[in-house]
Motif scaffolding. Structure first.
Motif, PDB file in Angstrom:
ATOM      1  N   HIS A  25       0.863  -1.176   0.000  1.00  0.00           N
ATOM      2  CA  HIS A  25       0.000   0.000   0.000  1.00  0.00           C
ATOM      3  C   HIS A  25       0.901   1.228   0.000  1.00  0.00           C
ATOM      4  O   HIS A  25       1.949   1.233   0.630  1.00  0.00           O
ATOM      5  N   GLY A  26       0.494   2.249  -0.673  1.00  0.00           N
ATOM      6  CA  GLY A  26       1.317   3.446  -0.809  1.00  0.00           C
ATOM      7  C   GLY A  26       1.177   4.430   0.331  1.00  0.00           C
ATOM      8  O   GLY A  26       1.689   5.537   0.258  1.00  0.00           O
ATOM      9  N   HIS A  27       0.481   4.068   1.372  1.00  0.00           N
ATOM     10  CA  HIS A  27       0.277   4.959   2.507  1.00  0.00           C
ATOM     11  C   HIS A  27       0.178   4.128   3.778  1.00  0.00           C
ATOM     12  O   HIS A  27      -0.011   2.916   3.722  1.00  0.00           O
ATOM     13  N   VAL A  28       0.292   4.785   4.903  1.00  0.00           N
ATOM     14  CA  VAL A  28       0.039   4.153   6.191  1.00  0.00           C
ATOM     15  C   VAL A  28      -1.304   4.683   6.665  1.00  0.00           C
ATOM     16  O   VAL A  28      -1.496   5.890   6.781  1.00  0.00           O
ATOM     17  N   GLY A  29      -2.236   3.766   6.910  1.00  0.00           N
ATOM     18  CA  GLY A  29      -3.568   4.158   7.361  1.00  0.00           C
ATOM     19  C   GLY A  29      -3.893   3.555   8.711  1.00  0.00           C
ATOM     20  O   GLY A  29      -3.081   2.847   9.320  1.00  0.00           O
ATOM     21  N   THR A  30      -5.111   3.821   9.164  1.00  0.00           N
ATOM     22  CA  THR A  30      -5.538   3.280  10.449  1.00  0.00           C
ATOM     23  C   THR A  30      -5.541   1.754  10.435  1.00  0.00           C
ATOM     24  O   THR A  30      -5.300   1.122  11.461  1.00  0.00           O
ATOM     25  N   GLU A  31      -5.777   1.175   9.251  1.00  0.00           N
ATOM     26  CA  GLU A  31      -5.762  -0.281   9.135  1.00  0.00           C
ATOM     27  C   GLU A  31      -4.379  -0.850   9.413  1.00  0.00           C
ATOM     28  O   GLU A  31      -4.235  -1.922  10.007  1.00  0.00           O
ATOM     29  N   HIS A  32      -3.341  -0.128   9.006  1.00  0.00           N
ATOM     30  CA  HIS A  32      -1.968  -0.585   9.243  1.00  0.00           C
ATOM     31  C   HIS A  32      -1.590  -0.429  10.715  1.00  0.00           C
ATOM     32  O   HIS A  32      -0.871  -1.264  11.266  1.00  0.00           O
ATOM     33  N   GLY A 128      -6.008   9.631   7.822  1.00  0.00           N
ATOM     34  CA  GLY A 128      -6.600   8.845   8.904  1.00  0.00           C
ATOM     35  C   GLY A 128      -5.588   8.443   9.956  1.00  0.00           C
ATOM     36  O   GLY A 128      -5.851   8.531  11.161  1.00  0.00           O
ATOM     37  N   ALA A 129      -4.414   8.009   9.526  1.00  0.00           N
ATOM     38  CA  ALA A 129      -3.369   7.607  10.475  1.00  0.00           C
ATOM     39  C   ALA A 129      -2.866   8.817  11.256  1.00  0.00           C
ATOM     40  O   ALA A 129      -2.653   8.728  12.473  1.00  0.00           O
ATOM     41  N   LYS A 130      -2.691   9.939  10.583  1.00  0.00           N
ATOM     42  CA  LYS A 130      -2.268  11.156  11.289  1.00  0.00           C
ATOM     43  C   LYS A 130      -3.304  11.545  12.333  1.00  0.00           C
ATOM     44  O   LYS A 130      -2.962  11.916  13.456  1.00  0.00           O
ATOM     45  N   LYS A 131      -4.576  11.447  11.952  1.00  0.00           N
ATOM     46  CA  LYS A 131      -5.658  11.775  12.884  1.00  0.00           C
ATOM     47  C   LYS A 131      -5.641  10.803  14.063  1.00  0.00           C
ATOM     48  O   LYS A 131      -5.808  11.215  15.213  1.00  0.00           O
ATOM     49  N   ALA A 132      -5.443   9.502  13.810  1.00  0.00           N
ATOM     50  CA  ALA A 132      -5.393   8.514  14.889  1.00  0.00           C
ATOM     51  C   ALA A 132      -4.240   8.804  15.845  1.00  0.00           C
ATOM     52  O   ALA A 132      -4.394   8.674  17.067  1.00  0.00           O
ATOM     53  N   ARG A 159     -11.380   5.980  17.125  1.00  0.00           N
ATOM     54  CA  ARG A 159     -12.073   7.273  17.043  1.00  0.00           C
ATOM     55  C   ARG A 159     -12.107   7.858  15.636  1.00  0.00           C
ATOM     56  O   ARG A 159     -12.823   8.818  15.392  1.00  0.00           O
ATOM     57  N   VAL A 160     -11.339   7.311  14.715  1.00  0.00           N
ATOM     58  CA  VAL A 160     -11.369   7.803  13.333  1.00  0.00           C
ATOM     59  C   VAL A 160     -12.572   7.147  12.663  1.00  0.00           C
ATOM     60  O   VAL A 160     -12.511   6.014  12.201  1.00  0.00           O
ATOM     61  N   GLU A 161     -13.672   7.880  12.635  1.00  0.00           N
ATOM     62  CA  GLU A 161     -14.977   7.313  12.265  1.00  0.00           C
ATOM     63  C   GLU A 161     -15.035   6.704  10.877  1.00  0.00           C
ATOM     64  O   GLU A 161     -15.709   5.709  10.666  1.00  0.00           O
ATOM     65  N   ASP A 162     -14.362   7.276   9.915  1.00  0.00           N
ATOM     66  CA  ASP A 162     -14.416   6.733   8.553  1.00  0.00           C
ATOM     67  C   ASP A 162     -13.162   5.927   8.209  1.00  0.00           C
ATOM     68  O   ASP A 162     -12.911   5.623   7.055  1.00  0.00           O
ATOM     69  N   GLY A 163     -12.406   5.552   9.228  1.00  0.00           N
ATOM     70  CA  GLY A 163     -11.152   4.840   8.997  1.00  0.00           C
ATOM     71  C   GLY A 163     -11.339   3.351   8.750  1.00  0.00           C
ATOM     72  O   GLY A 163     -12.199   2.713   9.356  1.00  0.00           O
ATOM     73  N   PRO A 164     -10.528   2.794   7.879  1.00  0.00           N
ATOM     74  CA  PRO A 164     -10.586   1.348   7.630  1.00  0.00           C
ATOM     75  C   PRO A 164     -10.293   0.517   8.875  1.00  0.00           C
ATOM     76  O   PRO A 164     -10.812  -0.593   9.012  1.00  0.00           O
ATOM     77  N   GLY A 165      -9.494   1.029   9.795  1.00  0.00           N
ATOM     78  CA  GLY A 165      -9.208   0.290  11.026  1.00  0.00           C
ATOM     79  C   GLY A 165     -10.478   0.043  11.823  1.00  0.00           C
ATOM     80  O   GLY A 165     -10.743  -1.073  12.277  1.00  0.00           O
ATOM     81  N   LEU A 166     -11.286   1.080  11.992  1.00  0.00           N
ATOM     82  CA  LEU A 166     -12.564   0.949  12.691  1.00  0.00           C
ATOM     83  C   LEU A 166     -13.491   0.014  11.928  1.00  0.00           C
ATOM     84  O   LEU A 166     -14.173  -0.822  12.524  1.00  0.00           O
ATOM     85  N   ARG A 167     -13.474   0.110  10.615  1.00  0.00           N
ATOM     86  CA  ARG A 167     -14.341  -0.742   9.809  1.00  0.00           C
ATOM     87  C   ARG A 167     -13.968  -2.221   9.953  1.00  0.00           C
ATOM     88  O   ARG A 167     -14.841  -3.084  10.022  1.00  0.00           O
ATOM     89  N   VAL A 168     -12.668  -2.515  10.005  1.00  0.00           N
ATOM     90  CA  VAL A 168     -12.230  -3.904  10.197  1.00  0.00           C
ATOM     91  C   VAL A 168     -12.761  -4.435  11.524  1.00  0.00           C
ATOM     92  O   VAL A 168     -13.276  -5.553  11.594  1.00  0.00           O
ATOM     93  N   VAL A 169     -12.676  -3.624  12.569  1.00  0.00           N
ATOM     94  CA  VAL A 169     -13.169  -4.029  13.892  1.00  0.00           C
ATOM     95  C   VAL A 169     -14.683  -4.269  13.835  1.00  0.00           C
ATOM     96  O   VAL A 169     -15.175  -5.308  14.282  1.00  0.00           O
ATOM     97  N   ALA A 170     -15.419  -3.311  13.268  1.00  0.00           N
ATOM     98  CA  ALA A 170     -16.882  -3.425  13.209  1.00  0.00           C
ATOM     99  C   ALA A 170     -17.321  -4.571  12.296  1.00  0.00           C
ATOM    100  O   ALA A 170     -18.247  -5.320  12.636  1.00  0.00           O
ATOM    101  N   ASP A 171     -16.658  -4.718  11.144  1.00  0.00           N
ATOM    102  CA  ASP A 171     -17.024  -5.794  10.211  1.00  0.00           C
ATOM    103  C   ASP A 171     -16.765  -7.173  10.796  1.00  0.00           C
ATOM    104  O   ASP A 171     -17.359  -8.152  10.360  1.00  0.00           O
TER     105      ASP A 171
END
Length: 196
Positions: A25-32, A128-132, A159-171
């Motif tokens: 992936h070309g970025h670091v996100g909440t999922e990472h 998203g990662a910066k926000k987290a 707390r990052v409401e639209d973040g993939p990390g939160l989505r992985v947890v919820a899904d």
């Protein structure tokens, strides 16, 4: 801000970069960040998720399902092209790292988000990662902690409401509010042994 991070929390930030690279992936996100947290299964924050049924492998599969591979590896594999074999062949002919992207020589910045210089470029941190990371500081302050630990990072990811990390947890069928309460309990002075 990073001077407040515990050694384990710093390792999560580094681990998130490695997770992003590993998934191409070309970025670091909440999922990472989430994957890096789960990579340390003995950490109290990771124990909460694992105890609720979400481990590193399940989360990694969910990230790949959610975001896909970072490059066209799956498509190429479906027509018989093995990118790892191609990379190995090119690197044996032209040297290690021959296919790595060039190092960004843009403006030099100090700190964790910098790129350029003689070291390989780090994966850039997405919004998203910066926000987290910012929210992890707020969580630490809210909980009156003297430092930012792995649990605070997880609270920031949640707390990052639209973040993939939160989505992985919820899904995965987990209630993010229940995860938050369990992590906060681990972080409280009366919680179980803190290893951050």
């Amino acid at each position: 801000m990073f001077e407040r991070f515990t050694a384990a929390a710093r390792q999560v930030v580094v681990g998130a970069q490695e997770e992003a690279r590993g998934l191409r992936h070309g970025h670091v996100g909440t999922e990472h960040l989430l994957l890096a947290i789960l990579a340390g299964p003995d950490d109290p924050a990771a124990e909460v998720l694992i105890g609720m049924g979400l481990d590193h492998e399940a989360a990694r599969r969910a990230v790949v399902r959610l975001l896909g591979p970072g490059d066209d590896a799956e498509v190429l594999a479906s027509i018989g092209v093995d990118l790892d074999a191609v990379r190995a062949a090119v690197e044996s002919a032209f040297g290690a790292g021959a296919l790595d992207p060039p190092v960004d020589e843009g403006p030099r910045r100090r700190g964790w988000f910098r790129s350029g210089g003689s070291k390989p470029a780090r994966s850039p941190f997405g919004q998203g990662a910066k926000k987290a990371l910012e929210l992890s500081l707020r969580e630490s302050l809210r909980l009156k902690s003297g430092e930012i630990g792995v649990g605070h990072l997880l609270l920031g990811v949640l707390r990052v409401e639209d973040g993939p990390g939160l989505r992985v947890v919820a899904d995965h069928g987990l209630d993010p509010a229940a995860v938050r309460r369990a992590v906060e309990a681990k972080l409280s002075p009366s919680g179980s042994a803190r290893r951050e």
